[in-house]
Design a protein around this motif. Structure first.
Motif, PDB file in Angstrom:
ATOM      1  N   HIS A 277      41.286  35.190  37.823  1.00  0.00           N
ATOM      2  CA  HIS A 277      42.473  35.224  38.984  1.00  0.00           C
ATOM      3  C   HIS A 277      42.765  33.849  39.451  1.00  0.00           C
ATOM      4  O   HIS A 277      43.860  33.607  39.473  1.00  0.00           O
TER       5      HIS A 277
ATOM      6  N   HIS B  33      38.100  35.726  45.656  1.00  0.00           N
ATOM      7  CA  HIS B  33      39.008  36.645  46.675  1.00  0.00           C
ATOM      8  C   HIS B  33      39.746  36.009  47.756  1.00  0.00           C
ATOM      9  O   HIS B  33      40.824  36.026  47.897  1.00  0.00           O
TER      10      HIS B  33
ATOM     11  N   ASP C 196      42.363  33.526  46.611  1.00  0.00           N
ATOM     12  CA  ASP C 196      43.341  34.034  45.545  1.00  0.00           C
ATOM     13  C   ASP C 196      44.980  33.958  45.869  1.00  0.00           C
ATOM     14  O   ASP C 196      45.458  35.101  45.839  1.00  0.00           O
TER      15      ASP C 196
ATOM     16  N   ARG D 264      46.108  31.544  38.482  1.00  0.00           N
ATOM     17  CA  ARG D 264      46.820  31.026  39.884  1.00  0.00           C
ATOM     18  C   ARG D 264      47.032  29.507  39.435  1.00  0.00           C
ATOM     19  O   ARG D 264      48.120  29.122  39.902  1.00  0.00           O
TER      20      ARG D 264
ATOM     21  N   PRO E  80      48.079  40.085  37.151  1.00  0.00           N
ATOM     22  CA  PRO E  80      47.928  38.524  36.991  1.00  0.00           C
ATOM     23  C   PRO E  80      49.254  37.815  37.528  1.00  0.00           C
ATOM     24  O   PRO E  80      49.141  36.582  37.856  1.00  0.00           O
TER      25      PRO E  80
ATOM     26  N   TYR F  67      45.513  40.858  31.981  1.00  0.00           N
ATOM     27  CA  TYR F  67      45.524  39.342  32.123  1.00  0.00           C
ATOM     28  C   TYR F  67      45.457  38.480  30.756  1.00  0.00           C
ATOM     29  O   TYR F  67      46.153  37.540  30.634  1.00  0.00           O
TER      30      TYR F  67
ATOM     31  N   PRO G 131      46.065  42.017  43.714  1.00  0.00           N
ATOM     32  CA  PRO G 131      45.007  41.502  43.085  1.00  0.00           C
ATOM     33  C   PRO G 131      44.979  42.208  41.540  1.00  0.00           C
ATOM     34  O   PRO G 131      44.165  41.937  40.538  1.00  0.00           O
TER      35      PRO G 131
END
Length: 567
Positions: A268, A234, A237, A272, A474, A312, A471
């Motif tokens: 996540h 997190h 992210d 990215r 995606p 996602y 968050p």
């Protein structure tokens, strides 16, 4: 990984306060506890035969018989398994009703700092639980500090906004961590509080970097702590920081394989970084675990975490040019009729998945016909998510030369932005503002106003750059800077279009349309070597694409015509 359904049955007495306990402690009367409406029942998890949520040491005041349950509950809390954590905290309360930290745990289960803010009912419950914890006399100075820090979040919850209260919690946890420097849990929860209080518009990532330094400093001594690896994901992210979280992302599922969230959360970072195969594997496992959880927990319909994974999955398949599998996810979602609980991420998945499919494939006529899915969902409660459908329809109408229809959708977007602003939801209002500007830009282009179109599209891209994605998603439905590049290319300005595509690929690596657009812009700008590099990358990313995808066919044709450029 074995994702078969293996519920862990933790059976315990249903009496809320046995008579002996009532005599032992009158500070927590049965009536007050009943008002908490504690979640109870069997602990339902899926995964390995033996529960695995990582290793946490969190001793509290109370009999030795509850220490293992407290550690389990805190482990669940660190993986955001809030319902299951509360069940275990409830069991601790049944066995030791004077254990103040069990009530702290219940209040933490109602906070969920990195998800949507607590509902009024959750705030009321958390406030009652933390007040009970403060009243109980048997607690150490450390425990009192934890409880008072959480009380700062719940204080005046009916009037103070979520951001203000999260800031209070951060400051209070800073004092706890400083006062008890040998307690790693205090530092870990402080790092979580830093992430929760971080300003999404702060591109220096000051608080996130501080949280990351804390967590990285603790990790060597606790490599299997679920909170450390989870919060590192997190913490980093963000496109600029995501590479820092890759080791944690590749570790978290192995640390806590019994948690559906631990199976999903690494994706996540994979998203990215454009690591689509790893993103897909992560979410296939998470979706299977979520389905198992729904069955074991007796939920009506699907669990909301499953739909989060579906979003996602659809996104990752689209970036690989794999329309067949992306379409399978869309059809699966369309067949869903009931979800529990109905949360903001459920509405987001229902809106985003079909919109992504048509927009990523540039099926403008289909985009103009999109309708919101009806699955016992009150769309009036979700203006941000509703905006996605209007955005897709606006682009569809503008790109098919139906300006009047596009204007109607733009009017809807403006109204939704006003609604969100009136609710003081500045973040979501800005997200809709980006979509509104982009839709207005393409409408202006449809009306032949190219200078105005570029001006508005540039505004949308710049605003999106200043606002981090939530968050829950995606990625943006379509990145605004990619849309700007598309517009520049359509206006026969390949050099600035290439610059825009490359800037967007820095934020969204390995996006199918970004790679194809950059290759086409480079080709038109007379840069065959750069075009070959992007086309080559596209064929690698989209190796699962059906042969009929015209973009991949064009990429292979260019590479065949320019073998020297691709060396």
């Amino acid at each position: 990984m074995n994702t078969s359904c293996l519920p862990l049955l933790l059976v315990y007495g249903l009496s809320l306060l046995p008579s002996a306990c009532r005599q032992h402690n009158q500070a927590a009367p049965a009536g007050t506890l009943t008002e908490l409406s504690l979640k109870r029942g069997n602990l339902s998890v899926c995964g390995p035969a033996e529960q695995q949520f990582g290793r946490v040491a969190f001793e509290v005041s109370g009999p030795q018989s509850v220490q293992a349950d407290v550690a389990l509950a805190v482990s669940l809390l660190h993986s955001f398994e809030y319902d299951e954590a509360e069940k275990v905290f409830a069991r601790v309360i049944d066995q030791a009703p004077d254990c103040a930290m069990a009530y702290w745990g219940v209040a933490m289960c109602s906070y969920h700092p990195l998800w949507t803010p607590p509902t009024p009912a959750e705030l009321a419950k958390g406030a009652r639980a933390v007040a009970l914890a403060q009243r109980l006399p048997k607690k150490t100075a450390r425990e009192a500090a934890y409880i008072d820090a959480l009380a700062a979040f719940y204080q005046d919850h009916a009037h103070a906004d979520h951001r203000t209260r999260s800031g209070r919690f951060e400051q209070a946890m800073a004092r706890v961590a400083a006062r008890f420097p040998t307690d790693p849990e205090a530092a870990i929860f402080y790092a979580l509080a830093l992430d929760a209080a971080a300003d999404p518009a702060d591109k220096t990532f000051r608080k996130q970097r501080k949280a990351g330094a804390i967590l990285e400093g603790l990790q060597p001594q606790a490599p299997r702590h679920p909170g450390i690896v989870h919060y590192l994901i997190h913490t980093y992210d963000y496109p600029e920081l995501a590479a820092l979280a890759l080791p944690a992302a590749r570790q978290y599922a192995a640390v806590a394989p019994s948690s559906a969230h631990a199976l999903h959360m690494p994706s996540h970072i994979f998203t990215r970084l454009g690591l689509w195969d790893e993103c897909i594997s992560s979410n296939l496992a998470a979706a299977a675990s979520a389905r198992c959880y729904a069955e074991n927990a007796g939920l009506k319909g699907h669990w909301d975490e499953e739909l989060h994974s579906v979003d996602y999955l659809a996104y990752a398949y689209l970036q690989q040019g794999d329309n067949r599998r992306a379409r399978e996810q869309q059809r699966y979602l369309a067949a869903v009729r009931e979800v529990s609980p109905v949360t903001f991420k459920v509405a987001y998945a229902f809106a985003a998945v079909p919109a992504r499919y048509v927009l990523e494939n540039k099926q403008w006529a289909a985009a103009a016909r999109l309708r919101p899915q009806r699955a016992h969902l009150d769309w009036a409660q979700f203006p941000w998510q509703r905006a996605i459908t209007h955005f897709a329809r606006a682009l569809g109408h503008a790109r098919t030369q139906q300006p009047d229809s596009a204007q109607r959708e733009i009017d809807h977007l403006a109204a939704l932005r006003t609604t969100l602003s009136g609710q003081h939801n500045d973040y979501q209002a800005r997200q809709v503002e980006v979509q509104l500007l982009a839709a207005e830009a393409w409408l202006a282009l449809a009306r032949g106003q190219s200078a105005e179109a570029l001006r508005r599209m540039q505004q949308a891209a710049d605003l999106e750059n200043r606002t981090e994605k939530h968050p829950v998603t995606p990625g943006e439905v379509v990145p605004a800077r990619e849309l700007l590049a598309d517009m520049l290319l359509q206006l026969r300005q390949p050099a600035p279009a290439l610059a825009a595509y490359e800037a967007d690929l820095q934020q969204h690596p390995n996006r199918f349309n970004g790679l194809y657009g950059a290759a086409g812009a480079a080709e038109q700008a007379g840069q065959p070597a750069k075009a070959a590099a992007y086309y080559q990358r596209l064929t690698e990313v989209a190796r699962a694409a059906a042969p009929a995808r015209p973009e991949v066919v064009a990429a292979r044709a260019f590479l065949a015509r320019h073998p020297a450029a691709s060396l």
